[in-house]
Write a protein that holds these residues in place. Structure first.
Motif, PDB file in Angstrom:
ATOM      1  N   ARG A  44       0.964  -1.244  -0.006  1.00  0.00           N
ATOM      2  CA  ARG A  44       0.028   0.266   0.068  1.00  0.00           C
ATOM      3  C   ARG A  44       0.853   1.376   0.106  1.00  0.00           C
ATOM      4  NH1 ARG A  44      -5.267   1.331   1.872  1.00  0.00           N
ATOM      5  NH2 ARG A  44      -5.248   3.470   2.979  1.00  0.00           N
ATOM      6  N   ASN A  45       2.019   1.434   0.905  1.00  0.00           N
ATOM      7  CA  ASN A  45       2.724   2.515   0.725  1.00  0.00           C
ATOM      8  C   ASN A  45       4.197   1.826   1.383  1.00  0.00           C
ATOM      9  OD1 ASN A  45       3.088   2.611   3.807  1.00  0.00           O
ATOM     10  ND2 ASN A  45       0.826   3.869   3.826  1.00  0.00           N
ATOM     11  N   PRO A  46       5.185   2.558   1.124  1.00  0.00           N
ATOM     12  CA  PRO A  46       6.832   2.166   1.556  1.00  0.00           C
ATOM     13  C   PRO A  46       6.647   1.917   2.858  1.00  0.00           C
ATOM     14  CG  PRO A  46       6.850   4.352   0.414  1.00  0.00           C
ATOM     15  CD  PRO A  46       5.363   4.010   0.468  1.00  0.00           C
ATOM     16  N   PHE A  47       6.000   2.479   3.849  1.00  0.00           N
ATOM     17  CA  PHE A  47       6.251   2.245   5.169  1.00  0.00           C
ATOM     18  C   PHE A  47       5.613   1.051   5.694  1.00  0.00           C
ATOM     19  CE2 PHE A  47       5.739   6.930   4.432  1.00  0.00           C
ATOM     20  CZ  PHE A  47       7.074   7.258   4.519  1.00  0.00           C
ATOM     21  N   LEU A  48       4.454   0.523   4.893  1.00  0.00           N
ATOM     22  CA  LEU A  48       4.005  -0.543   5.311  1.00  0.00           C
ATOM     23  C   LEU A  48       4.856  -1.912   4.879  1.00  0.00           C
ATOM     24  CD1 LEU A  48       0.203  -0.128   4.848  1.00  0.00           C
ATOM     25  CD2 LEU A  48       1.178  -1.300   6.517  1.00  0.00           C
ATOM     26  N   LEU A  49       5.459  -1.592   3.783  1.00  0.00           N
ATOM     27  CA  LEU A  49       6.716  -2.634   3.182  1.00  0.00           C
ATOM     28  C   LEU A  49       7.811  -2.561   4.449  1.00  0.00           C
ATOM     29  CD1 LEU A  49       6.728  -4.426   0.902  1.00  0.00           C
ATOM     30  CD2 LEU A  49       8.402  -2.723  -0.341  1.00  0.00           C
ATOM     31  N   ALA A  50       8.253  -1.655   4.759  1.00  0.00           N
ATOM     32  CA  ALA A  50       9.354  -1.639   5.954  1.00  0.00           C
ATOM     33  C   ALA A  50       8.765  -2.168   7.134  1.00  0.00           C
ATOM     34  CB  ALA A  50       9.683  -0.167   6.248  1.00  0.00           C
ATOM     35  N   ALA A  51       7.338  -2.029   7.581  1.00  0.00           N
ATOM     36  CA  ALA A  51       6.949  -2.485   8.675  1.00  0.00           C
ATOM     37  C   ALA A  51       6.887  -4.097   8.732  1.00  0.00           C
ATOM     38  CB  ALA A  51       5.393  -2.077   8.916  1.00  0.00           C
ATOM     39  N   ALA A  52       6.488  -4.594   7.254  1.00  0.00           N
ATOM     40  CA  ALA A  52       6.248  -6.110   7.121  1.00  0.00           C
ATOM     41  C   ALA A  52       7.643  -6.681   7.353  1.00  0.00           C
ATOM     42  CB  ALA A  52       6.215  -6.291   5.562  1.00  0.00           C
ATOM     43  N   LEU A  53       8.821  -6.001   6.787  1.00  0.00           N
ATOM     44  CA  LEU A  53      10.322  -6.388   7.181  1.00  0.00           C
ATOM     45  C   LEU A  53      10.523  -6.435   8.608  1.00  0.00           C
ATOM     46  CD1 LEU A  53      12.092  -7.318   4.888  1.00  0.00           C
ATOM     47  CD2 LEU A  53      13.358  -5.140   5.333  1.00  0.00           C
ATOM     48  N   LEU A  54      10.403  -5.368   9.247  1.00  0.00           N
ATOM     49  CA  LEU A  54      10.482  -5.219  10.581  1.00  0.00           C
ATOM     50  C   LEU A  54       9.567  -6.338  11.372  1.00  0.00           C
ATOM     51  CD1 LEU A  54      10.519  -1.377  11.378  1.00  0.00           C
ATOM     52  CD2 LEU A  54      12.356  -2.827  11.392  1.00  0.00           C
TER      53      LEU A  54
END
Lengths: 492, 399, 186, 166
Positions: free
Chosen positions: A284-294
């Motif tokens: 949805r947005n880059p921060f969610l992608l980062a959150a997925a990784l975290l």
């Protein structure tokens, strides 16, 4: 006997898998049938409501099955039964409308799934490790690629002596394995395999799973304490440090998708991602992608998998907290570990990667969903169904194995450093950024759609790369494995 | 246990811990690491005095594998003692055979024929590679990476196959013996070896990519267990441990023996991080340097082997050695560059076929004695990292 | 620096302590009296001309029919590049290779019954374990040793196995010896 | 007797029994484990009352957080491994008196309370409600509590930091 078994090993294995799937499918199908009968009878029904509910009688069901009542949505509407068959089926279906029956079935299903998955995953992990190390892994027990290895190991473990160490705190020592295992099992109560496949659709499902992850640590702590062994003690203390620390970035990473979707109910979160690949939350947005990784990294630490496997670091602590355990009690720790691995993977899938939906938009299959039985089955395979969630969960378990057999272990102070100095600020930052993004950038705006498109493209490339590498690896599997292995070992 | 101040505690010299740390200090705990422990490489036993995860002191206890090798040496003839040397450092049987044979030859004044020299160098360097592969794999295991172990053993299998084709044994060879080698090289050995070298050399870079330059691996080993050059000399460290501390000293080059002066090769040493592709975290003399010296040494061994194959001479492979070899009176002390360091043999003869005394200077024995000095104010997880990088084989420590 | 030069320096500095020297043989060696050994060791390590910075090995030899035990201390001077070195390796050394600055063995002869010598563990720390081994297997006592315990044999072992007149025990800790009398040679 | 009532009595018995065990156990880790039983049973009681959020928070905060910290603290600091903890007679006496007084008070309140049964309603989205209340009606106390916690955290960090090297 053995030779016969070996010849029919693969069919037995496949039939077993099919039977397990069937056993898992059947209750849902039957429950669904009963529910549609009630819908057709004009009674309202909702899963988690309390209060008065009209019940069906055996006679109602028999009439239904015989076709004397016309139903609109029931799969049984497409089949007509004879009288005696209808009576027999009616008696089978009648108990399914009661909550207690369904709960019993759910518990059996969860226990069965966890045990079977653990056995499968242990065998699979050995195969994965072997492939990565130019070996073949288990090849003998059962015939085809040693599929029965876990069964044989389980039998062996059951027969082993249950050893108590001199000076161990016996009641706690006994209890620890259960305290570790029960929460791992318990979290499956709230884990949806699909919108309908859930034992209890809690409105706080996510926190419940989170809590269960936390409670499981106590088992490890107690195991280390009660073993009267200094290595176990070291393992327990490491586990406590690690878990308490990593729960915080884990929680922050969980907050990011929660903030976006605005609910803690996992089925709702899952169904919000039914619109195809680009609607998966991670894209949805880059921060969610980062959150997925975290989230994935923190979950890795919570499952004490490499490179965070300090509590059982065998080159430092012999075997860590389960050094003194043997037999089935020891196996329980592994059941718990693999159950948690799957839960972490499934949770990642539910929160970020489209839950039980396939990359195709679920809307395309809407007509199949209400069609005859075979169309419904196909809908479950192609569009959305538990198979997708289990598949995604297994993929993330595979990633965890992949990391374990590739990376060295981190030192304790580095684990803490990574958590407090890197993960935690990063997770906070991502949370904050996502807040502003959700506030300022509507998903229909140009920026929102562009971000979605870019993230989707990144995800698509990653998926295609993984698929491509897998196919390449499979085609060249004989070449990649060391020549010695292929030449000398059986089963090649 | 506070995790944030570990580094400050590590930097503080023992006894001068800051006041706050002294106040917070809890009970010290004595922990036995070994003799049965996954990362003590056999039967080393370390008594650890710990404060939480912090190691205050590590005291090695050895002797669990003592087999009276030196006493046996006083009771058998040198030819009979050669098989016993295989069992000292059981990963480097060829080098041990070689060292003892050289010492006895020097005492008796025996000359080895040309081909014998080359066979010896080939075998010693192959065994050096085989042993370094085990060391590489086991070190990966100590740090928690399983897969390199299997890769190391996969390549080692090829070398053991070559050894098996040559002398029939895969671990205890008894092949290089007094006066040369006990058998000639088998048919096709040279071709197989050439194939292996071509196959193996690129693999080293693969392993470097997999393990040596892995970020976690560097974080775990760089700047851990730093041994200064002065300490290394004072504690009698030799081999990769000494070279890891930046001392460019290799007996093959500095005190040449056998025919090593005919070959061109470099002596890899530990270099400070930041240059020549070495990670910036690395300090000369740390665990990573010791480990990496071994990786580079394998490449140099491949170089020596290539030159050996080019120069390999025909003819006799073993000198005529009298059936009962009388050892003249007097003593000889000879060191060779073994895989783990300088392997020395003192042989004292007294005009009898049986020596009066055979003393073995095991490099592992001398290297191990630095452990109490280095394992101070380190974390528990660093102990396997340090002991593993010193790379001891208990068969040689305990003899 | 050759063995002869080292011996000359030693003889000049310690005329009383340094007895016979055999520099020509296979094993260049100089005998030092036990009383003077610690001072000689310090001198060998610290004198810039000799600078024996590494003790390679300590070997004890039991000369049984005679009532003496020899201790051989194998020393080597490893010179950092730029140091003086006579004996050059044959291939031209690259600039930073350390060089061999000379080797010498010191022989210290002790009486067989109750052998005593001052420990050199404070001179070369590596001597710690070598001396423990010599004590364990040959029964040489090193005065001033920081940790005078057995090293290879168990702490409660009786006797010193590398002595020529050592009798193998028939049992240890009530475990019978599998090969009683294995000490006799064939 | 319906299933719910049965479940209530079972869980109540478990909670009370564990609490009793916590008091009379002589080993400190066993006490902690009994506490786990109590906390878990109370969480399950909350579930039974459809207070899902409260139940889950009970599990997260008490069972998964506080209790682990307690056990961890015991392990790190305790020098009483295997030692039996027994209260002195005077301590037991004082404890009994306090408990009896408390019990009497509770019974009195229970007897006096007007028990009017409320018809079971469909549970609303309790999480959202709690969020609204916390950040609306009770914003000031909520923020005050957070500031207090922050102060505690800073204090802890200050105490835990190593002494500065001179």
């Amino acid at each position: 006997m053995g030779s016969i078994l070996r010849k029919v090993a693969l069919p037995i294995f496949l039939i077993g898998v099919a039977a397990i799937m069937g056993i898992a499918w059947a209750p849902a199908l039957l429950c669904g049938t009963v529910d549609s009968m009630r819908d057709d009878l004009g009674t309202w029904y909702k899963w988690d409501l309390r209060g008065e509910r009209p019940t069906l009688t055996v006679g109602n069901i028999r009439q239904y099955l015989e076709g004397s009542i016309e139903g609109q949505f029931a799969p049984a509407a497409h089949v007509r039964f004879g009288h005696s068959t209808a009576v027999a089926f009616a008696y089978v279906l009648w108990p399914l409308q009661f909550r207690i029956t369904r709960d019993v079935l759910a518990v059996v299903g969860v226990v069965g799934f966890v045990s079977l998955f653990a056995m499968f995953a242990i065998w699979w992990e050995r195969k994965v490790a072997a492939r990565m190390q130019s070996r073949l892994g288990p090849m003998r027990v059962g015939g085809w690629h040693g599929w029965a290895q876990s069964l044989a190991d389980g039998l062996k473990l059951l027969q082993k002596e249950d050893i108590f160490i001199e000076g161990a705190d016996r009641p706690l020592f006994r209890m620890a394995a259960y305290v570790a295992f029960v929460p791992a099992l318990g979290l499956f109560i709230a884990l949806p395999f699909s919108a309908a496949w859930i034992a209890r659709d809690l409105d706080v499902g996510l926190i419940f799973i989170f809590a269960m992850f936390g409670v499981g640590v106590l088992g490890v702590l107690i195991a280390g304490w009660a073993s009267n062994n200094k290595w176990s003690m070291f393992g327990a203390m490491r586990e406590a440090c690690q878990m308490i620390s990593y729960e915080i970035p884990l929680g922050f990473a969980l907050l990011v998708p929660i903030m976006t979707v605005g609910t803690l109910r996992l089925t709702t979160i899952g169904d919000l991602q039914s619109g195809g690949f680009q609607t998966w939350l991670a894209f949805r947005n880059p921060f969610l992608l980062a959150a997925a990784l975290l989230f994935f990294i923190a979950a890795l630490a919570s499952c004490k998998r490499a490179p965070f496997d300090l509590p059982e670091a065998e080159s430092e602590l012999v075997a860590g907290f389960h050094t003194e355990y043997s037999g089935f009690r020891w196996a329980l720790f592994f059941f718990a570990e693999y159950a948690e691995m799957f839960a972490a993977g499934a949770l990642a899938a539910i929160l970020f990667f489209g839950a039980w939906h396939s990359p195709l938009p679920a809307a395309w299959g809407e007509s199949w969903r209400h069609g005859p039985l075979w169309q419904q089955a196909l809908h479950g395979v192609v569009f959305s169904g538990p198979l997708w969630l289990i598949g995604k969960g297994i993929f993330f378990v595979y990633v965890q194995m992949w990391l374990r057999w590739t990376l060295p272990r981190i030192r304790l102070d580095q684990v803490m450093y990574a958590c407090v100095q890197v993960m935690l600020p990063l997770a906070m930052l991502v949370l904050l950024a996502n807040t502003f993004w959700e506030w300022l950038v509507p998903s229909r705006s140009v920026l929102g759609m562009a971000a979605n498109a870019v993230c989707t493209a990144v995800g698509a490339v990653a998926v295609l790369a993984i698929i491509g590498i897998s196919i390449y690896g499979f085609v060249n599997r004989r070449r990649l494995v060391g020549t010695l292995v292929v030449k000398h070992l059986p089963g090649a | 246990m506070s995790d944030t101040d570990i580094h400050s505690q590590r930097e503080a010299p023992p006894g001068t811990a800051p006041a706050a740390a002294r106040e917070l200090r809890t009970e010290e705990m004595l922990v036995n690491m070994g003799p049965q422990h996954p990362s003590t490489h056999g039967v080393l036993r370390l008594m650890l005095r710990t404060d939480g995860e912090l190691i205050l002191e590590a005291i090695p206890h050895i002797g669990y594998l003592h087999r009276c090798a030196e006493k046996i040496g006083e009771n058998v003839t040198p030819v009979q003692f050669v098989p016993m040397t295989d069992r000292l450092d059981y990963l480097t049987g060829m080098n041990n055979n070689h060292g003892f044979s050289l010492a006895v030859e020097k005492l008796c004044g025996l000359e080895v024929p040309e081909r014998g020299h080359y066979i010896r160098v080939i075998m010693c360097e192959l065994n050096r590679i085989a042993s370094h592969l085990v060391s590489f794999g086991c070190y990966g295991m100590d740090i928690g990476a399983f897969t390199p172990f299997l890769y190391g053993f996969r390549e080692r299998e090829y070398i053991l196959d070559l050894f098996e084709a040559t002398c029939g044994a895969r671990l205890t060879y008894n092949y290089l013996t007094i006066g040369g080698a006990s058998l000639d090289l088998p048919e096709g050995f040279v071709e197989r070896l050439a194939w292996f070298l071509d196959y193996f050399e690129p693999k080293i870079d693969e392993y470097n990519n997999l393990l040596s330059f892995n970020y976690i691996f560097i974080k775990r080993t760089a700047n851990v267990g730093v041994i200064s050059a002065a300490d290394a000399l004072a504690y009698g460290l030799t081999g990769p441990c000494l070279r890891g501390s930046g001392v460019k000293w290799d007996l093959r080059r500095c005190v040449p023996y056998e025919i090593y002066d005919r070959f061109e090769f470099d002596i890899p040493v530990g270099v400070p991080g930041g240059n020549a592709g070495i990670p910036p975290e690395v300090v000369v003399g740390d665990s990573w340097s010791r480990y990496y010296v071994r990786m580079l040494e394998m490449k140099q061994s491949v170089r020596i082997l290539r030159q050996c194959l080019k120069q390999l001479a025909g003819g006799e492979f073993r000198a005529k050695v009298p059936r009962t070899l009388k050892l003249p009176a007097g003593e000889v002390y000879l060191e060779v560059e073994g895989v783990r360091g300088q392997l020395g043999f003192l042989v004292v003869g007294e005009n009898k076929p049986i020596p009066r005394r055979v003393k073995i200077r095991g490099p592992s024995f001398c290297n191990l004695c630095i452990v109490p000095h280095v394992c101070r104010q380190v974390l528990l997880a660093d102990v396997p990292a340090i002991v593993g990088s010193i790379d001891v084989v208990m068969g040689e420590v305990d003899r | 620096m050759t063995a002869q030069e080292i011996v000359d320096i030693l003889k000049q500095r310690f005329p009383a302590a340094v007895a016979d020297a055999a520099v020509e043989g296979l094993h260049p060696c100089v005998a030092v009296t036990p009383e003077a050994w610690h001072d000689v060791a310090l001198f060998l390590r610290d004198d810039p001309r000799v600078a024996m910075n590494m003790l390679r090995c300590i070997s004890g030899v039991d000369l049984h029919p005679e009532a003496e035990i020899d201790l051989f201390y194998e020393l080597i001077a490893m010179r950092a590049p730029g140091g003086t070195a006579r004996q050059e390796p044959r291939p031209p050394p690259s600039a930073d290779i350390w060089q061999n600055g000379g080797t010498i063995a010191i022989r210290v002869r002790l009486p067989r019954d109750n052998p005593h010598v001052r420990s050199v563990a404070d001179v070369w720390p590596t001597a710690d374990w070598h001396e423990r081994e010599a004590f364990d297997l040959l029964g040489v006592t090193f005065d001033g040793h920081p940790d005078p315990r057995r090293i290879l044999c168990p702490d409660d072992w009786i006797g010193h196995p590398l002595r020529k007149d050592y009798e193998f025990p028939k049992e240890y800790d009530s475990i019978p010896a599998a090969a009683a009398g294995a000490a006799s040679s064939e | 007797m319906s299933g719910e009532v049965l479940a209530f009595y079972l869980l109540a018995a478990l909670a009370a029994g564990s609490a009793l065990g916590c008091v009379i156990a002589t080993n400190i880790v066993r006490m902690a484990m009994c506490l786990l039983g109590t906390l878990g049973a109370v969480a399950l009681l909350y579930f039974l009352l459809s207070a899902n959020f409260l139940a889950v928070i009970q599990l997260v905060v008490y069972a998964g957080g506080t209790l682990i910290l307690i056990v961890f603290g015991i392990m790190v600091t305790s020098r009483t491994y295997g030692e039996k903890l027994k209260p002195r007679t005077s301590e037991a006496l004082i404890g009994t008196i306090v408990v009896l007084a408390l019990f009497a008070g509770l019974v009195a309140i229970l007897l006096r309370a007007p028990w009017t049964p409320v018809a079971p309603t469909e549970p609303s989205n309790s999480v959202a409600q709690i969020g609204q209340e916390l950040l609306g009606t009770y914003l000031v106390p909520f923020e005050l509590a957070s500031v207090l916690l922050l102060a505690v955290m800073i204090g802890a960090a200050y105490l835990a930091q190593p002494a500065k090297k001179e």
